[in-house]
Design a protein around this motif. Structure first.
Motif, PDB file in Angstrom:
ATOM      1  N   ALA A   1       0.712  -1.180   0.081  1.00 11.14           N
ATOM      2  CA  ALA A   1      -0.137   0.211   0.105  1.00 11.14           C
ATOM      3  C   ALA A   1       0.713   1.152  -0.100  1.00 11.14           C
ATOM      4  N   GLU A   2       2.061   0.985   0.697  1.00  9.73           N
ATOM      5  CA  GLU A   2       3.259   2.264   0.633  1.00  9.73           C
ATOM      6  C   GLU A   2       3.371   2.539  -0.798  1.00  9.73           C
ATOM      7  N   VAL A   3       3.861   1.477  -1.632  1.00 10.36           N
ATOM      8  CA  VAL A   3       4.079   1.671  -3.091  1.00 10.36           C
ATOM      9  C   VAL A   3       3.235   2.409  -3.588  1.00 10.36           C
ATOM     10  N   GLN A   4       1.774   1.919  -3.456  1.00 12.99           N
ATOM     11  CA  GLN A   4       0.702   2.204  -4.358  1.00 12.99           C
ATOM     12  C   GLN A   4       0.316   3.754  -4.049  1.00 12.99           C
TER      13      GLN A   4
ATOM     14  N   ARG B   1       1.064   9.230  -5.982  1.00 14.82           N
ATOM     15  CA  ARG B   1       1.423  10.604  -5.568  1.00 14.82           C
ATOM     16  C   ARG B   1       2.412  11.047  -6.769  1.00 14.82           C
ATOM     17  N   HIS B   2       3.208  10.444  -7.331  1.00 13.25           N
ATOM     18  CA  HIS B   2       4.271  10.943  -8.442  1.00 13.25           C
ATOM     19  C   HIS B   2       3.559  10.763  -9.794  1.00 13.25           C
ATOM     20  N   GLY B   3       1.952  10.443  -9.719  1.00 11.62           N
ATOM     21  CA  GLY B   3       1.335  10.514 -11.343  1.00 11.62           C
ATOM     22  C   GLY B   3       0.852   9.316 -11.637  1.00 11.62           C
ATOM     23  N   PHE B   4       1.086   8.053 -11.105  1.00 14.34           N
ATOM     24  CA  PHE B   4       0.999   6.961 -11.666  1.00 14.34           C
ATOM     25  C   PHE B   4       0.078   6.030 -10.998  1.00 14.34           C
ATOM     26  N   ASP B   5      -1.142   5.986 -11.451  1.00 16.34           N
ATOM     27  CA  ASP B   5      -2.500   5.336 -10.860  1.00 16.34           C
ATOM     28  C   ASP B   5      -2.308   4.068 -11.002  1.00 16.34           C
ATOM     29  N   PRO B   6      -2.316   3.148  -9.636  1.00 15.51           N
ATOM     30  CA  PRO B   6      -2.204   1.731  -9.839  1.00 15.51           C
ATOM     31  C   PRO B   6      -3.512   1.066  -9.627  1.00 15.51           C
ATOM     32  N   LYS B   7      -4.503   2.082  -9.646  1.00 15.26           N
ATOM     33  CA  LYS B   7      -5.860   1.461  -9.724  1.00 15.26           C
ATOM     34  C   LYS B   7      -6.384   0.935  -8.393  1.00 15.26           C
TER      35      LYS B   7
ATOM     36  N   PHE C   1       6.426   4.626 -13.512  1.00 12.83           N
ATOM     37  CA  PHE C   1       7.314   5.467 -12.657  1.00 12.83           C
ATOM     38  C   PHE C   1       8.803   5.328 -12.993  1.00 12.83           C
ATOM     39  N   GLN C   2       9.126   4.156 -12.996  1.00 10.40           N
ATOM     40  CA  GLN C   2      10.579   3.774 -13.236  1.00 10.40           C
ATOM     41  C   GLN C   2      11.040   4.436 -14.478  1.00 10.40           C
ATOM     42  N   ARG C   3      10.217   4.207 -15.589  1.00 13.53           N
ATOM     43  CA  ARG C   3      10.830   4.866 -16.810  1.00 13.53           C
ATOM     44  C   ARG C   3      10.911   6.260 -16.725  1.00 13.53           C
ATOM     45  N   SER C   4       9.896   6.894 -16.046  1.00 12.66           N
ATOM     46  CA  SER C   4      10.285   8.429 -15.717  1.00 12.66           C
ATOM     47  C   SER C   4      11.363   8.911 -15.102  1.00 12.66           C
ATOM     48  N   ARG C   5      12.123   7.972 -14.316  1.00 15.99           N
ATOM     49  CA  ARG C   5      13.121   8.179 -13.467  1.00 15.99           C
ATOM     50  C   ARG C   5      14.340   7.789 -14.329  1.00 15.99           C
ATOM     51  N   GLY C   6      14.340   7.247 -15.319  1.00 16.28           N
ATOM     52  CA  GLY C   6      15.281   6.286 -16.044  1.00 16.28           C
ATOM     53  C   GLY C   6      15.811   5.171 -15.389  1.00 16.28           C
TER      54      GLY C   6
ATOM     55  N   LEU D   1      10.912   6.816  -5.132  1.00 15.46           N
ATOM     56  CA  LEU D   1       9.612   7.003  -4.530  1.00 15.46           C
ATOM     57  C   LEU D   1       9.502   8.110  -3.137  1.00 15.46           C
ATOM     58  N   ARG D   2      10.721   8.013  -2.595  1.00 15.18           N
ATOM     59  CA  ARG D   2      10.850   8.628  -1.241  1.00 15.18           C
ATOM     60  C   ARG D   2      11.102  10.232  -1.584  1.00 15.18           C
ATOM     61  N   LYS D   3      11.352  10.490  -2.672  1.00 17.80           N
ATOM     62  CA  LYS D   3      11.558  12.023  -2.912  1.00 17.80           C
ATOM     63  C   LYS D   3      10.402  12.596  -2.985  1.00 17.80           C
ATOM     64  N   PRO D   4      10.386  14.001  -2.090  1.00 19.62           N
ATOM     65  CA  PRO D   4       9.037  14.450  -2.089  1.00 19.62           C
ATOM     66  C   PRO D   4       8.731  15.242  -3.372  1.00 19.62           C
ATOM     67  N   GLY D   5       9.679  15.797  -3.900  1.00 27.05           N
ATOM     68  CA  GLY D   5       9.544  17.030  -5.007  1.00 27.05           C
ATOM     69  C   GLY D   5       9.017  16.523  -6.230  1.00 27.05           C
ATOM     70  N   GLY D   6       8.716  14.970  -6.195  1.00 27.92           N
ATOM     71  CA  GLY D   6       8.078  14.648  -7.694  1.00 27.92           C
ATOM     72  C   GLY D   6       8.917  14.265  -8.423  1.00 27.92           C
TER      73      GLY D   6
END
Length: 270
Positions: free
Chosen positions: A214-217, A222-228, A245-250, A265-270
């Protein structure tokens, strides 16, 4: 891995974070509650209360768990500092004062007391008790009715706003019986947390069913990728969100949440 009971809905978010992390430390150690009790100065029943959100563990208990189970002592004590000022569970004395029913043991004790007074007390005292009982019962019934009415009004007054604040998505799962989890976001030491795990290294992928999922979801959404859904079950929708999300972060888009993905994921700035 232990199958934990769901924590109380009313549990303070800060206490919830501490309990979730303690559960994970205990699970990763492989120790049973009996083994944990034998290696600390706290009984099995005490650990059951602490790990089910019924009481906030003392700092010493948190430190002993970290030592015995190999947990992060600094991180756990930091979480304890934040959680120690929050209530850990339902306040039984307040409930009784508001007119709610007593526990079975309390009722039995009261009955025994009345019986003793009736058998050994003066006749005048027995008559006085019989005269007061209808009045006391009436007061309890009226108080209970007022309390139930107030609870019903409060529950129906703001259901939608509460669900919006908790960011709950109702998606049934096979393991949690339609359980959904709220996202309580906070930033601690420059890292973003959602209230279900504080891990930076644990690895999760498709098939994992644990509250840390649930933390992952919460975080990927929060970073813009909906896990449904925020249901604690790592299924195809969660994997797709993690890959996006992984692709968006390289990162390598393998859909598995490990240390590198947690760091992003733990970065608050998005």
């Amino acid at each position: 891995m232990s199958r934990w009971k769901a924590l109380p809905e009313a549990l303070d978010p800060q206490v919830r974070r501490l309990v979730v992390q303690l559960r994970q430390v205990k699970d990763h150690s492989g120790l049973s509650l009996a083994a944990l009790a034998s290696r600390t100065s706290y009984s099995r029943s005490s650990w059951e209360r602490y790990l089910n959100g019924k009481a906030t563990p003392p700092r010493h208990a948190v430190e002993k768990m970290a030592q015995v189970c190999g947990g992060d002592l600094i991180g756990l004590t930091a979480l304890w500092e934040v959680a120690s000022s929050a209530p850990a569970g339902p306040q039984a004395p307040q409930a009784q004062a508001l007119g709610q029913p007593q526990s079975a043991s309390a009722s039995a004790s009261a009955s025994a007391s009345d019986q003793t007074a009736s058998t050994h007390g003066p006749l005048r005292t027995r008559r006085g008790l019989r005269g007061r009982r209808p009045m006391v019962a009436a007061v309890v019934v009226v108080a209970a009715g007022i309390l139930c009415a107030a609870w019903s009004w409060t529950s129906s007054a703001q259901p939608e706003s509460r669900e919006a604040e908790a960011a709950v998505t109702h998606v049934p799962t096979s393991s949690y019986s339609a359980k959904t989890f709220p996202c309580h976001f906070t930033v601690l030491d420059g890292r973003l947390y959602a209230g279900h795990s504080t891990t930076l290294t644990d690895q999760y992928g498709v098939g994992a069913t644990v509250e840390a999922v649930a933390e992952v979801q919460c975080l990927v959404r929060r970073h813009g990728f909906d896990p449904k859904g925020i249901d604690g079950s790592f299924g195809p929708n969660t994997r797709a969100a993690v890959q996006g999300f992984q692709r968006s972060r390289g990162l390598d888009a393998d859909g598995i949440v490990g240390p590198m993905t947690w760091r992003e994921l733990r970065k608050p700035g998005g």
